[in-house]
Design a protein around this motif. Structure first.
Motif, short mmCIF file in Angstrom:
data_model
loop_
_atom_site.label_atom_id
_atom_site.label_comp_id
_atom_site.label_asym_id
_atom_site.label_seq_id
_atom_site.Cartn_x
_atom_site.Cartn_y
_atom_site.Cartn_z
N CYS A 76 -0.27 -3.75 -2.12
CA CYS A 76 -1.33 -3.17 -1.29
C CYS A 76 -2.02 -4.24 -0.46
O CYS A 76 -2.27 -4.04 0.73
CB CYS A 76 -2.35 -2.44 -2.17
SG CYS A 76 -1.70 -0.99 -3.02
N ASP A 77 -2.31 -5.38 -1.08
CA ASP A 77 -2.95 -6.48 -0.36
C ASP A 77 -2.09 -6.96 0.80
O ASP A 77 -2.61 -7.23 1.90
CB ASP A 77 -3.24 -7.66 -1.30
CG ASP A 77 -4.33 -7.36 -2.32
OD1 ASP A 77 -5.07 -6.36 -2.15
OD2 ASP A 77 -4.43 -8.12 -3.31
N ALA A 78 -0.78 -7.06 0.58
CA ALA A 78 0.13 -7.52 1.64
C ALA A 78 0.10 -6.53 2.81
O ALA A 78 0.01 -6.94 3.98
CB ALA A 78 1.54 -7.69 1.11
N ALA A 79 0.17 -5.26 2.52
CA ALA A 79 0.15 -4.25 3.58
C ALA A 79 -1.20 -4.23 4.28
O ALA A 79 -1.27 -4.20 5.52
CB ALA A 79 0.45 -2.87 3.00
N ASN A 80 -2.28 -4.28 3.51
CA ASN A 80 -3.62 -4.25 4.11
C ASN A 80 -3.89 -5.47 4.99
O ASN A 80 -4.44 -5.35 6.08
CB ASN A 80 -4.68 -4.14 3.01
CG ASN A 80 -4.64 -2.79 2.31
OD1 ASN A 80 -4.13 -1.81 2.82
ND2 ASN A 80 -5.19 -2.76 1.10
N SER A 81 -3.49 -6.65 4.54
CA SER A 81 -3.75 -7.85 5.32
C SER A 81 -2.83 -7.96 6.53
O SER A 81 -3.17 -8.63 7.51
CB SER A 81 -3.64 -9.11 4.45
OG SER A 81 -2.31 -9.30 4.02
N ALA A 82 -1.69 -7.29 6.50
CA ALA A 82 -0.77 -7.31 7.64
C ALA A 82 -1.21 -6.35 8.74
O ALA A 82 -0.67 -6.40 9.85
CB ALA A 82 0.64 -6.96 7.18
N GLY A 83 -2.15 -5.50 8.43
CA GLY A 83 -2.58 -4.52 9.41
C GLY A 83 -1.52 -3.48 9.70
O GLY A 83 -1.41 -2.99 10.82
N ALA A 84 -0.73 -3.15 8.69
CA ALA A 84 0.36 -2.18 8.86
C ALA A 84 -0.20 -0.82 9.28
O ALA A 84 -1.31 -0.45 8.92
CB ALA A 84 1.14 -2.05 7.56
#
Length: 123
Positions: free
Chosen positions: A18-26
């Motif tokens: 979730c953090d990876a997706a959230n920080s990537a601005g997906a």
């Protein structure tokens, strides 16, 4: 996305995703799974009340049906971790049943991936 460090628990593994997706601005998040437990076909989940997620889940399910998988439900869910903890519309795809001879005889990873992409992009 996959955890960037060794997870300390299932929750930690899911939170890293979730953090990876959230920080990537997906724009969207799709968690891809296979079902077990008797049955066949594909079903999708979206976060309860998220209209965009519901459309994505329906489109992906219908795209999977177009390649031969049995049409199962599109389900609202407010408890699945990745649906609840991503900032963008999110879906969880249960592609097929691993314990279904019918589903596994149809299994083609490229066709399945293309169907998911088609459902997400409507192309």
């Amino acid at each position: 996305c996959a955890p960037t460090r060794t997870p300390t628990s299932t929750t930690d593994s899911l939170q890293q995703r979730c953090d990876a997706a959230n920080s990537a601005g997906a724009d969207y998040f799709a968690s891809i799974h296979f079902n077990v437990g008797g049955g066949n076909g594909t079903e999708t989940y979206y976060y309860t009340g998220n209209a965009v997620g519901q459309v994505l889940a329906t489109n992906v399910r219908d795209s999977m049906v177009s390649i031969g998988y049995t049409k199962r439900s599109v389900i609202a869910n407010s408890t699945f971790y990745v649906l609840k903890n991503t900032d963008m519309p999110s879906i969880l795809v249960e592609c097929a049943f691993l314990d279904s001879t019918t589903d596994m005889n149809m299994y083609n990873p490229d066709a399945m991936a293309s169907a998911i992409v088609k459902g997400l992009t409507m192309k």
